[in-house]
Scaffold this motif. Structure first.
Motif, short mmCIF file in Angstrom:
data_model
loop_
_atom_site.label_atom_id
_atom_site.label_comp_id
_atom_site.label_asym_id
_atom_site.label_seq_id
_atom_site.Cartn_x
_atom_site.Cartn_y
_atom_site.Cartn_z
N SER A 150 0.87 -1.18 0.00
CA SER A 150 0.00 0.00 0.00
C SER A 150 0.90 1.22 0.00
N VAL A 151 0.61 2.16 -0.88
CA VAL A 151 1.40 3.38 -1.01
C VAL A 151 0.49 4.56 -0.71
N TRP A 152 0.99 5.49 0.12
CA TRP A 152 0.16 6.54 0.68
C TRP A 152 0.75 7.92 0.42
N ASP A 153 -0.11 8.86 0.11
CA ASP A 153 0.27 10.27 -0.03
C ASP A 153 -0.10 10.92 1.31
N VAL A 154 0.90 11.08 2.17
CA VAL A 154 0.68 11.56 3.53
C VAL A 154 1.32 12.93 3.71
N ASP A 155 0.62 13.81 4.39
CA ASP A 155 1.11 15.15 4.71
C ASP A 155 2.47 15.05 5.39
N GLU A 156 3.48 15.76 4.86
CA GLU A 156 4.84 15.72 5.41
C GLU A 156 4.89 16.12 6.88
N PHE A 159 5.04 3.80 2.50
CA PHE A 159 4.76 2.48 1.95
C PHE A 159 4.53 1.52 3.11
N ALA A 160 3.49 0.69 3.02
CA ALA A 160 3.20 -0.31 4.06
C ALA A 160 2.79 -1.62 3.38
N MET A 161 3.54 -2.68 3.62
CA MET A 161 3.24 -3.98 3.01
C MET A 161 2.17 -4.69 3.81
N LEU A 162 1.15 -5.16 3.10
CA LEU A 162 0.02 -5.85 3.72
C LEU A 162 -0.08 -7.26 3.15
N HIS A 163 -0.49 -8.21 3.99
CA HIS A 163 -0.63 -9.60 3.57
C HIS A 163 -2.02 -10.09 3.97
#
Length: 181
Positions: A90-96, A130-134
Motif C-alpha cells: 500500500s502506497v500513501w500520499d501523507v502530509d509531510e 509504503f506499508a506492506m500488507l498480507h
C-alpha cells in the motif's frame, strides 16, 4: 518498526559507529548468508563452524547490526505457503508534517510487515509512505488498507495498493564474489 520511518538516511549514517570488518566478521557473514542454522543455539552452531564461541558470534553480529552492516535478524516466512496469497504494497500520499508520527503508528499496526518512508517523484508518483500488507484474499488486504486510511485521517490525500504478481527470492546479506553453501 522500520528505522527509515524514524530517521533519514544521513541521520542514520551519522548515528552509526564506524565499523571495519575483520576475517572473523567475514567468516560469520559467509556462514550465515544463506540463513542461520535451525538449532536451539544457532550462534553456537555458527561459532563451531568458523572456530569461535557462540557468544563471540552473537557479540559480533550485534556490533555489525549496531554499525548498520546488518539491518536485522529475523525469520522470513514464505507467506504463500502460510496461505497469505494476496500481498499488496500500500502506497500513501501523507502530509509531510504528519508522516513521522503516522509512520510510526502505521508500522505498529497488526498486518503491516514493512513500513517505509520514501521520496515522492512528482508529478507522477505522489506517495511517500509504503506499508506492506498480507492477506488470504484481496478483499482482506483492501479491508486492512481501509483501516490504515482511517488511522491516517485527513493527513492522507490518497493511496493505492500494488499487488504482488510474482514471488521474489528473499535473501539476506551477501558478500560480493562469495559462493553460498
Amino acid at each position: 518498526m522500520c528505522d527509515s520511518i524514524c530517521r533519514s538516511k544521513p541521520e542514520r549514517a551519522a548515528a552509526m559507529p564506524a565499523f571495519t570488518p575483520d576475517a572473523t566478521d567475514r567468516a560469520i557473514v559467509l556462514a550465515t548468508q544463506a540463513g542461520l542454522p535451525l538449532y536451539p543455539d544457532p550462534w553456537k552452531a555458527v561459532g563451531e563452524q568458523i572456530g569461535t564461541s557462540g557468544a563471540e558470534v552473537l557479540k559480533r553480529m550485534q556490533a555489525m547490526q549496531k554499525a548498520g552492516v546488518i539491518r536485522r535478524v529475523a525469520a522470513v516466512p514464505n507467506h504463500y505457503r502460510l496461505g497469505y496469497v494476496a500481498n499488496g504494497m500500500s502506497v500513501w500520499d501523507v502530509d509531510e508534517a504528519e508522516i513521522e508520527r503516522l509512520g510510526r503508528e502505521i508500522a505498529g499496526v497488526e498486518g503491516v510487515s514493512h513500513c517505509y518512508r520514501r521520496p515522492r517523484h512528482l508529478p507522477h508518483w505522489p506517495y511517500n509512505l509504503f506499508a506492506m500488507l498480507h492477506g488470504k484474499s484481496r478483499d482482506e488486504v483492501e479491508h486492512q488498507a481501509e483501516k490504515l486510511r482511517l488511522r491516517l485521517g485527513s493527513a492522507c490525500r490518497g493511496y493505492r495498493i500494488l499487488y504482488s504478481s510474482r514471488i521474489l527470492k528473499k535473501t539476506g546479506l551477501r558478500l560480493a564474489g562469495a559462493a553460498t553453501s
